[in-house]
Design a protein around this motif. Sequence first.
Motif, PDB file in Angstrom:
ATOM      1  N   ASP A 159       0.826  -1.220   0.000  1.00 11.08           N
ATOM      2  CA  ASP A 159       0.000   0.000   0.000  1.00 11.08           C
ATOM      3  C   ASP A 159       0.863   1.275   0.000  1.00 11.08           C
ATOM      4  O   ASP A 159       0.371   2.374   0.191  1.00 11.08           O
ATOM      5  CB  ASP A 159      -0.971   0.008   1.200  1.00 11.08           C
ATOM      6  CG  ASP A 159      -0.243   0.043   2.548  1.00 11.08           C
ATOM      7  OD1 ASP A 159       1.009  -0.063   2.559  1.00 11.08           O
ATOM      8  OD2 ASP A 159      -0.912   0.181   3.588  1.00 11.08           O
ATOM      9  N   GLY A 160       2.162   1.131  -0.191  1.00 13.87           N
ATOM     10  CA  GLY A 160       3.061   2.295  -0.222  1.00 13.87           C
ATOM     11  C   GLY A 160       3.170   2.874  -1.622  1.00 13.87           C
ATOM     12  O   GLY A 160       2.829   2.216  -2.611  1.00 13.87           O
ATOM     13  N   ILE A 161       3.722   4.076  -1.697  1.00 16.00           N
ATOM     14  CA  ILE A 161       3.735   4.800  -2.974  1.00 16.00           C
ATOM     15  C   ILE A 161       4.551   4.096  -4.066  1.00 16.00           C
ATOM     16  O   ILE A 161       4.233   4.196  -5.259  1.00 16.00           O
ATOM     17  CB  ILE A 161       4.207   6.257  -2.751  1.00 16.00           C
ATOM     18  CG1 ILE A 161       4.029   7.080  -4.031  1.00 16.00           C
ATOM     19  CG2 ILE A 161       5.664   6.325  -2.286  1.00 16.00           C
ATOM     20  CD1 ILE A 161       3.477   8.435  -3.796  1.00 16.00           C
ATOM     21  N   ASN A 162       5.577   3.343  -3.668  1.00 16.10           N
ATOM     22  CA  ASN A 162       6.396   2.637  -4.668  1.00 16.10           C
ATOM     23  C   ASN A 162       5.863   1.248  -5.015  1.00 16.10           C
ATOM     24  O   ASN A 162       6.394   0.594  -5.905  1.00 16.10           O
ATOM     25  CB  ASN A 162       7.837   2.463  -4.155  1.00 16.10           C
ATOM     26  CG  ASN A 162       8.576   3.772  -4.079  1.00 16.10           C
ATOM     27  OD1 ASN A 162       8.191   4.749  -4.717  1.00 16.10           O
ATOM     28  ND2 ASN A 162       9.637   3.815  -3.301  1.00 16.10           N
ATOM     29  N   GLY A 163       4.889   0.793  -4.250  1.00 18.78           N
ATOM     30  CA  GLY A 163       4.374  -0.561  -4.480  1.00 18.78           C
ATOM     31  C   GLY A 163       5.249  -1.616  -3.808  1.00 18.78           C
ATOM     32  O   GLY A 163       6.314  -1.323  -3.261  1.00 18.78           O
ATOM     33  N   ASP A 164       4.796  -2.843  -3.892  1.00 18.85           N
ATOM     34  CA  ASP A 164       5.362  -3.980  -3.177  1.00 18.85           C
ATOM     35  C   ASP A 164       6.820  -4.262  -3.600  1.00 18.85           C
ATOM     36  O   ASP A 164       7.087  -4.522  -4.769  1.00 18.85           O
ATOM     37  CB  ASP A 164       4.471  -5.190  -3.500  1.00 18.85           C
ATOM     38  CG  ASP A 164       4.786  -6.419  -2.681  1.00 18.85           C
ATOM     39  OD1 ASP A 164       5.865  -6.474  -2.068  1.00 18.85           O
ATOM     40  OD2 ASP A 164       3.942  -7.337  -2.669  1.00 18.85           O
ATOM     41  N   ILE A 165       7.752  -4.238  -2.641  1.00 19.28           N
ATOM     42  CA  ILE A 165       9.170  -4.511  -2.944  1.00 19.28           C
ATOM     43  C   ILE A 165       9.344  -5.900  -3.573  1.00 19.28           C
ATOM     44  O   ILE A 165      10.240  -6.132  -4.386  1.00 19.28           O
ATOM     45  CB  ILE A 165      10.054  -4.374  -1.667  1.00 19.28           C
ATOM     46  CG1 ILE A 165      11.549  -4.450  -2.001  1.00 19.28           C
ATOM     47  CG2 ILE A 165       9.721  -5.424  -0.617  1.00 19.28           C
ATOM     48  CD1 ILE A 165      12.115  -3.278  -2.707  1.00 19.28           C
ATOM     49  N   VAL A 167       7.553  -7.186  -5.809  1.00 20.54           N
ATOM     50  CA  VAL A 167       7.349  -7.021  -7.256  1.00 20.54           C
ATOM     51  C   VAL A 167       8.603  -6.405  -7.881  1.00 20.54           C
ATOM     52  O   VAL A 167       9.059  -6.823  -8.942  1.00 20.54           O
ATOM     53  CB  VAL A 167       6.098  -6.153  -7.525  1.00 20.54           C
ATOM     54  CG1 VAL A 167       5.948  -5.855  -9.007  1.00 20.54           C
ATOM     55  CG2 VAL A 167       4.850  -6.838  -6.981  1.00 20.54           C
ATOM     56  N   THR A 168       9.195  -5.430  -7.201  1.00 18.27           N
ATOM     57  CA  THR A 168      10.433  -4.811  -7.702  1.00 18.27           C
ATOM     58  C   THR A 168      11.549  -5.849  -7.815  1.00 18.27           C
ATOM     59  O   THR A 168      12.328  -5.844  -8.768  1.00 18.27           O
ATOM     60  CB  THR A 168      10.879  -3.695  -6.730  1.00 18.27           C
ATOM     61  OG1 THR A 168       9.844  -2.731  -6.673  1.00 18.27           O
ATOM     62  CG2 THR A 168      12.171  -3.036  -7.167  1.00 18.27           C
TER      63      THR A 168
END
Length: 293
Positions: A159-165, A167-168
């Motif tokens: 739910d953070g601005i960068n999205g799920d780590i 996925v990164t």
Amino acid sequence: MAQKTALIVYAHQSPASFNAAARDVALQELKLQGYEVVVSDLYAMNFKASATRDDIIGDVRNSEHFRYGEETLHAGMEGRLSEDIVAEQRKVTEAELIIFQFPLYWFSFPAIMKGWIDRVLSQGFAFSLEKMYDNGIFKDKKAMMSFTTGATPTMFQPDGINGDINVTLWPLQNGILHFCGFQVLAPQIFWSPAHCPPAGRAAMLEGWRTRLKGLLAENPLTFAPCELFDLSFQGGFSLRPEVKEELATQPLGISTGHHLGKPLPPDNQTRAPATEEDEQGCGKKARASIRTV
Ligand SMILES: Cc1cc2nc3c(=O)[nH]c(=O)nc-3n(C[C@H](O)[C@H](O)[C@H](O)COP(=O)(O)OP(=O)(O)OC[C@H]3O[C@@H](n4cnc5c(N)ncnc54)[C@H](O)[C@@H]3O)c2cc1C
């Protein structure tokens, strides 16, 4: 007996950086464990980041339509890859553990490290169509990413601005490390050291030192194993029908990438299951079921 070797592929411009400190902790700790530790300090080496024709010694097969992958495959077999690539490949061959130490740049590796990956992990040396993922060339080696961020952990939550780590991390850990067969150890993430008080930074480095003491005994991350897929062009390298059927009844996807439109197995790219029982998603049931068909 040959000495155990670890390779740290390191990308930071400054010896005063937090990345340099993290590198040094790994260097010291692994040496204490009896490892010979080799560091490829990419900026100091002025490592060439671009994959070009210059990476091949002598003639290329098709100079009118130069294809880097094919040309380096053949040059590699003929011992005609450039000296800097061969030197790094030798380090990879000798290492049982590789740590990539870097600051996160644009949700990824710095370009110089991506260049190392493009050039050193060449076809034929690091992978082939027959040897990839858990059948991969480096399946007896371990690799991991250790990196710093500018962002805080909450920015990289689902739910953070960068999205799920998770996925990164998927393309880097699955598409590169696991693709080449490495057993991928959970990443070491140093969250936002530049915005952290000195005591917090010291604690992060101490945490890393403690982790390194048991690093080689850690379980690797779990990925969807090759046996779940039909590894033929006819089958599209897709999940086998009986596996799909089995997975349809499960609440979670198999992995971050193989989500099958379901919720992702939590922390799939950041935490290894402590025991087999803890394994969530990853087609454990499906694996068992295909063994019985
Ligand atoms: C091109 C680019 C793209 C970027 N993209 C992203 C992105 O996509 N996502 C993201 O989150 N961030 C991104 N960033 C930010 C980047 O990831 C951070 O700036 C970097 O990770 C910080 O790590 P560092 O080693 O450079 O920190 P430094 O600034 O070198 O260090 C942080 C602090 O640690 C201190 N320190 C050094 N050694 C020690 C020691 N031994 N003990 C205690 N403290 C020490 C330093 O003095 C400093 O105060 C990007 C930055 C750039 C330039």
